[in-house]
Design a protein around this motif. Structure first.
Motif, PDB file in Angstrom:
ATOM      1  N   ALA A  64      64.880  41.613  48.179  1.00  0.00           N
ATOM      2  CA  ALA A  64      64.080  41.297  49.376  1.00  0.00           C
ATOM      3  C   ALA A  64      64.621  42.035  50.593  1.00  0.00           C
ATOM      4  N   ILE A  65      65.939  42.089  50.713  1.00  0.00           N
ATOM      5  CA  ILE A  65      66.534  42.816  51.841  1.00  0.00           C
ATOM      6  C   ILE A  65      66.206  44.305  51.732  1.00  0.00           C
ATOM      7  N   ALA A  66      66.302  44.835  50.503  1.00  0.00           N
ATOM      8  CA  ALA A  66      65.973  46.257  50.309  1.00  0.00           C
ATOM      9  C   ALA A  66      64.502  46.516  50.627  1.00  0.00           C
ATOM     10  N   ASP A  67      63.616  45.614  50.202  1.00  0.00           N
ATOM     11  CA  ASP A  67      62.185  45.769  50.499  1.00  0.00           C
ATOM     12  C   ASP A  67      61.930  45.715  52.006  1.00  0.00           C
ATOM     13  N   ALA A  68      62.612  44.804  52.686  1.00  0.00           N
ATOM     14  CA  ALA A  68      62.450  44.711  54.142  1.00  0.00           C
ATOM     15  C   ALA A  68      62.941  45.998  54.812  1.00  0.00           C
ATOM     16  N   ILE A  73      61.853  51.214  57.442  1.00  0.00           N
ATOM     17  CA  ILE A  73      62.000  52.677  57.430  1.00  0.00           C
ATOM     18  C   ILE A  73      60.643  53.358  57.343  1.00  0.00           C
ATOM     19  N   ASP A  74      59.790  52.876  56.428  1.00  0.00           N
ATOM     20  CA  ASP A  74      58.453  53.473  56.299  1.00  0.00           C
ATOM     21  C   ASP A  74      57.643  53.304  57.580  1.00  0.00           C
ATOM     22  N   LYS A 128      53.846  45.475  64.024  1.00  0.00           N
ATOM     23  CA  LYS A 128      53.346  45.245  62.665  1.00  0.00           C
ATOM     24  C   LYS A 128      54.450  45.493  61.638  1.00  0.00           C
ATOM     25  N   THR A 129      55.221  46.554  61.829  1.00  0.00           N
ATOM     26  CA  THR A 129      56.320  46.870  60.921  1.00  0.00           C
ATOM     27  C   THR A 129      57.357  45.757  60.926  1.00  0.00           C
ATOM     28  N   ASN A 130      57.730  45.291  62.110  1.00  0.00           N
ATOM     29  CA  ASN A 130      58.717  44.224  62.217  1.00  0.00           C
ATOM     30  C   ASN A 130      58.225  42.931  61.575  1.00  0.00           C
TER      31      ASN A 130
END
Length: 198
Positions: A64-68, A73-74, A128-130
């Motif tokens: 989940a942390i990696a996905d966040a 980043i994206d 939106k990213t946050n």
């Protein structure tokens, strides 16, 4: 679908690696004269969860942390690209300015207005990213809270099931002691009467 399967497979592999590392460390502790925890790892259970469940939960937290982080980043990469395009367009518009002073003022006002709109777009994209990253972390946090609540409930159920059995056993012991005391009093009473008659 394929990514969910690969994530699950990766989580299992990671859990197995973590478990193997813990066993290896426990084996090294045993060699050094310490307690061998490796043999107990398979038996470790907390409520309905065993060590594999705990390790799998930890892996899901890390995912989940990696996905966040990927979402951030994206998202910010898209923002940077968009910002580059906006600045390029802004510079192109500024290069086109020419002519009389009133025309330049009007054109400059248009450019500034466009820059203000572009800035609002960038702010919305960042927001939106946050929010997306926060949703990912919140979802995982909620799952952790739910798992721990279930764990506590299971533990309470097990304790409450064991407690009445202990209470019943204690009550039976008390009753047996009282019964024994009453029987001893009854036996002692006739002896006293016999002594009083003589």
């Amino acid at each position: 679908m394929a990514t969910a399967k690969s994530k699950t497979k990766a989580a299992r592999k990671s859990a197995a690696k973590t478990k193997a590392a813990v066993k290896k460390k426990a084996a090294s502790v045993k060699k050094s004269g310490g307690l061998d925890l490796g043999k107990y790892l398979d038996d470790v259970k907390i409520g309905s969860f065993n060590i594999d469940d705990v390790l799998a939960g930890t892996n899901r937290n890390m995912e989940a942390i990696a996905d966040a982080n990927r979402a951030i980043i994206d998202g910010y990469t898209d923002i940077a690209k968009r910002q580059y395009e906006m600045l390029k367009d802004l510079l192109d518009e500024l290069k086109k300015l020419g002519g009389g002073r009133s025309d330049v003022a009007k054109d400059l006002k248009k450019v500034v207005d466009q820059a203000r709109k572009d800035l609002q777009i960038l702010q919305k994209m960042a927001s939106k990213t946050n929010q997306q990253a926060q949703r990912i972390v919140k979802k995982r946090t909620d799952a952790n809270i739910k798992a721990w609540k279930k764990l506590v409930q299971d533990a309470k159920k097990k304790v409450s099931k064991k407690a009445p059995a202990k209470k019943k056993a204690a009550a039976k012991k008390k009753a047996a002691v009282k019964k024994k005391a009453a029987t001893a009093k009854r036996k002692a009473a006739p002896k006293k009467k016999a002594a009083a008659k003589s």
